[in-house]
Design a protein around this motif. Structure first.
Motif, PDB file in Angstrom:
ATOM      1  N   ASP A   1     -10.747 -43.164  10.171  1.00  0.00           N
ATOM      2  CA  ASP A   1     -11.399 -44.228   9.395  1.00  0.00           C
ATOM      3  C   ASP A   1     -10.557 -44.625   8.188  1.00  0.00           C
ATOM      4  O   ASP A   1     -10.421 -45.815   7.870  1.00  0.00           O
ATOM      5  CB  ASP A   1     -12.789 -43.782   8.932  1.00  0.00           C
ATOM      6  CG  ASP A   1     -13.797 -43.738  10.070  1.00  0.00           C
ATOM      7  OD1 ASP A   1     -13.578 -44.435  11.083  1.00  0.00           O
ATOM      8  OD2 ASP A   1     -14.798 -43.007   9.952  1.00  0.00           O
ATOM      9  N   ALA A   2      -9.992 -43.636   7.516  1.00  0.00           N
ATOM     10  CA  ALA A   2      -9.149 -43.916   6.353  1.00  0.00           C
ATOM     11  C   ALA A   2      -7.898 -44.675   6.764  1.00  0.00           C
ATOM     12  O   ALA A   2      -7.429 -45.560   6.042  1.00  0.00           O
ATOM     13  CB  ALA A   2      -8.770 -42.609   5.656  1.00  0.00           C
ATOM     14  N   CYS A   3      -7.374 -44.352   7.929  1.00  0.00           N
ATOM     15  CA  CYS A   3      -6.190 -45.053   8.434  1.00  0.00           C
ATOM     16  C   CYS A   3      -6.498 -46.534   8.609  1.00  0.00           C
ATOM     17  O   CYS A   3      -5.686 -47.398   8.242  1.00  0.00           O
ATOM     18  CB  CYS A   3      -5.724 -44.435   9.745  1.00  0.00           C
ATOM     19  SG  CYS A   3      -4.219 -45.189  10.415  1.00  0.00           S
ATOM     20  N   LEU A   4      -7.671 -46.866   9.138  1.00  0.00           N
ATOM     21  CA  LEU A   4      -8.054 -48.275   9.295  1.00  0.00           C
ATOM     22  C   LEU A   4      -8.160 -48.967   7.938  1.00  0.00           C
ATOM     23  O   LEU A   4      -7.728 -50.112   7.785  1.00  0.00           O
ATOM     24  CB  LEU A   4      -9.372 -48.378  10.058  1.00  0.00           C
ATOM     25  CG  LEU A   4      -9.294 -48.089  11.561  1.00  0.00           C
ATOM     26  CD1 LEU A   4     -10.679 -47.944  12.170  1.00  0.00           C
ATOM     27  CD2 LEU A   4      -8.500 -49.170  12.279  1.00  0.00           C
ATOM     28  N   ASP A   5      -8.696 -48.264   6.949  1.00  0.00           N
ATOM     29  CA  ASP A   5      -8.788 -48.845   5.609  1.00  0.00           C
ATOM     30  C   ASP A   5      -7.400 -49.123   5.037  1.00  0.00           C
ATOM     31  O   ASP A   5      -7.153 -50.176   4.444  1.00  0.00           O
ATOM     32  CB  ASP A   5      -9.551 -47.914   4.670  1.00  0.00           C
ATOM     33  CG  ASP A   5     -11.037 -47.832   5.002  1.00  0.00           C
ATOM     34  OD1 ASP A   5     -11.558 -48.766   5.657  1.00  0.00           O
ATOM     35  OD2 ASP A   5     -11.673 -46.837   4.611  1.00  0.00           O
TER      36      ASP A   5
END
Length: 197
Positions: free
Chosen positions: A27-31
């Motif tokens: 999820d952090a990677c997408l952000d």
């Protein structure tokens, strides 16, 4: 032994129980991708965004390519699932036309984040066949969802229309009229407005 000596010795730290860490990293990677793009995404930036030690990155993912595939795969699956939900809820040709219109006007690229992530994925897919499998699966699922209501030729035209129109609406500086989208969907599908049949 000096009193208190044992207490002064360093003790091994218990490993932190964090079963959701891998998902949080994705999820952090997408952000991070939405903020700085593929070129600016690094293990260090993603670890900071996920609030995990840098070593967690290599523990959970063999490299940046594996993390990018996992993140973009999640994004594409979620987008396809939203497409499918809209089309499953439609029970009549008229409802299907309105569902496609809502996909264009409200769902696909509903946020700037979604727009950026989509274009980052498209750019990767244009250069790397490994990412094309993600975009091809996304398109296949979209056409199958449309196929609940329309013939295969119409499905391909509608899928291209949804993609192209959402890009135009997201990037255009002029105001949009949702009625124009509805009219175009009717033209592509041949489903007349109620009362025009």
């Amino acid at each position: 032994m000096v009193p208190g000596e044992a207490a002064a010795r360093p003790t091994s730290r218990a490993r932190r129980h964090d079963p959701g860490r891998r998902d949080r990293i994705v999820d952090a990677c997408l952000d991070v991708l939405a903020e700085v793009g593929v070129a600016g995404t690094s293990h260090r930036r993603v670890a900071a965004a996920a609030d995990v030690p840098l070593g967690s990155m290599t523990y959970h993912f063999a490299g940046m390519d594996e993390l990018l595939r996992e993140a973009f795969g999640r994004f594409a699956r979620e987008a396809a699932a939203q497409f499918e939900r809209r089309m499953v809820e439609a029970a009549t040709p008229e409802e299907a036309v309105r569902a496609v219109t809502l996909l264009v006007t409200h769902d696909v690229f509903a946020t700037q984040r979604d727009l950026v992530l989509s274009h980052e994925l498209y750019t990767l897919a244009a250069r790397d066949p490994a990412y094309r499998t993600l975009t091809n699966d996304w398109m296949r699922r979209s056409r199958e969802a449309l196929g609940r209501h329309f013939d295969p030729t119409t499905c391909r035209a509608l899928d291209a229309f949804v993609e192209g129109m959402t890009i135009h609406r997201a990037l255009d500086t002029e105001p949009h009229d949702d009625a124009d989208v509805l009219d175009a969907v009717r033209r592509l599908t041949g489903v007349p407005a109620p009362g025009d049949a």
